[in-house]
Design a protein around this motif. Structure first.
Motif, PDB file in Angstrom:
ATOM      1  N   TYR A   1       0.815  -1.223   0.000  1.00  6.67           N
ATOM      2  CA  TYR A   1       0.000   0.000   0.000  1.00  6.67           C
ATOM      3  C   TYR A   1       0.839   1.258   0.000  1.00  6.67           C
ATOM      4  CZ  TYR A   1      -3.925  -3.038   1.063  1.00  6.67           C
ATOM      5  OH  TYR A   1      -4.882  -4.019   1.001  1.00  6.67           O
ATOM      6  N   TYR A   2       0.409   2.200  -0.837  1.00  6.40           N
ATOM      7  CA  TYR A   2       0.976   3.547  -0.850  1.00  6.40           C
ATOM      8  C   TYR A   2      -0.063   4.395  -0.125  1.00  6.40           C
ATOM      9  CZ  TYR A   2       2.423   8.107  -2.730  1.00  6.40           C
ATOM     10  OH  TYR A   2       2.823   9.409  -2.871  1.00  6.40           O
TER      11      TYR A   2
ATOM     12  N   THR B   1      -4.921   6.595  -0.994  1.00  6.54           N
ATOM     13  CA  THR B   1      -4.539   5.208  -0.704  1.00  6.54           C
ATOM     14  C   THR B   1      -4.617   4.385  -1.987  1.00  6.54           C
ATOM     15  OG1 THR B   1      -6.807   4.715   0.014  1.00  6.54           O
ATOM     16  CG2 THR B   1      -5.223   5.295   1.732  1.00  6.54           C
TER      17      THR B   1
ATOM     18  N   TRP C   1      -3.207   0.660  -3.905  1.00  8.84           N
ATOM     19  CA  TRP C   1      -2.624  -0.653  -3.656  1.00  8.84           C
ATOM     20  C   TRP C   1      -1.764  -1.068  -4.845  1.00  8.84           C
ATOM     21  CZ3 TRP C   1      -3.790  -4.270  -7.301  1.00  8.84           C
ATOM     22  CH2 TRP C   1      -4.995  -4.150  -7.998  1.00  8.84           C
TER      23      TRP C   1
ATOM     24  N   VAL D   1      -1.652  -2.019 -10.209  1.00  8.98           N
ATOM     25  CA  VAL D   1      -1.975  -0.905  -9.313  1.00  8.98           C
ATOM     26  C   VAL D   1      -3.449  -0.530  -9.408  1.00  8.98           C
ATOM     27  CG1 VAL D   1      -1.439   1.519  -8.760  1.00  8.98           C
ATOM     28  CG2 VAL D   1       0.361   0.020  -9.637  1.00  8.98           C
TER      29      VAL D   1
ATOM     30  N   ARG E   1       7.427   8.020  -8.515  1.00  3.32           N
ATOM     31  CA  ARG E   1       6.680   7.700  -7.303  1.00  3.32           C
ATOM     32  C   ARG E   1       5.974   8.965  -6.788  1.00  3.32           C
ATOM     33  NH1 ARG E   1       6.814   4.753  -2.247  1.00  3.32           N
ATOM     34  NH2 ARG E   1       6.705   6.262  -0.565  1.00  3.32           N
TER      35      ARG E   1
ATOM     36  N   PRO F   1       2.501   4.362  -6.872  1.00  3.31           N
ATOM     37  CA  PRO F   1       3.100   3.876  -5.626  1.00  3.31           C
ATOM     38  C   PRO F   1       4.625   3.795  -5.686  1.00  3.31           C
ATOM     39  CG  PRO F   1       2.002   2.073  -6.776  1.00  3.31           C
ATOM     40  CD  PRO F   1       1.707   3.327  -7.550  1.00  3.31           C
TER      41      PRO F   1
ATOM     42  N   LEU G   1       6.766   0.836   0.617  1.00  3.60           N
ATOM     43  CA  LEU G   1       5.307   0.720   0.688  1.00  3.60           C
ATOM     44  C   LEU G   1       4.907   0.001   1.979  1.00  3.60           C
ATOM     45  CD1 LEU G   1       4.620  -0.287  -3.017  1.00  3.60           C
ATOM     46  CD2 LEU G   1       4.360   1.970  -1.981  1.00  3.60           C
TER      47      LEU G   1
END
Length: 151
Positions: free
Chosen positions: A18-19, A25, A27, A38, A65, A84, A127
């Motif tokens: 998870y970011y 949020t 994944w 993603v 990122r 992410p 992450l």
């Protein structure tokens, strides 16, 4: 079967990365050493409301990122979906662009957004995973008083 934590009706699969940046949020699911899938979390789709438009960056585009890999609009929200990790978009979910509500209905399945080739594998370690991710997402759910619902 994937281990699933459910908090306030929000699904949090334990096998994902998870970011989590503020209320953003996202994944990521590792498909191989340098390829990830993603999408946005159940929490994100609930906060957005019914998604009416998604614009995903094209295949071959490199993203850093935290920079947008897509933008989404709903009745009450419009904003970026951050990458992410840094990488190159190698596949785009055309289905989600055609029928954005699929993201609300199945955020961890058919509602995925992009497949990326990771350019800096070290970033994957930044992450959130497992217990740490679940704790962080539970805190967000509590602070925003979120109760997830699917359309």
């Amino acid at each position: 079967m994937v281990d699933l934590v459910v908090e306030s009706n929000c699904e949090i699969p334990e096998n994902l990365l998870y970011y989590i940046e503020g209320k953003n949020t996202v994944w990521a699911k590792q498909e191989s050493a340098d390829v990830i899938l993603v999408g946005i979390t159940d929490i994100a789709q609930t906060m957005a409301g019914k998604i009416v438009k998604v614009r995903i960056k094209k295949k071959g585009i490199k993203v850093e990122r935290g920079r947008p890999l897509a933008t989404m609009e709903s009745g009450k929200w419009a904003g970026p979906v951050p990458a992410p990790v840094s990488g190159e978009i190698i596949d785009v979910n055309a289905e989600a662009e055609k029928d954005p509500v699929i993201i609300n209905r199945d955020p961890y399945g058919k509602g995925w957004l992009v497949r990326m080739k990771v350019t800096n594998p070290e970033e994957l370690k930044q992450l959130y995973t497992g217990e740490q991710a679940i704790q962080k997402l539970k805190e967000l759910i509590a602070s925003e008083k979120i109760s997830c619902k699917r359309l």
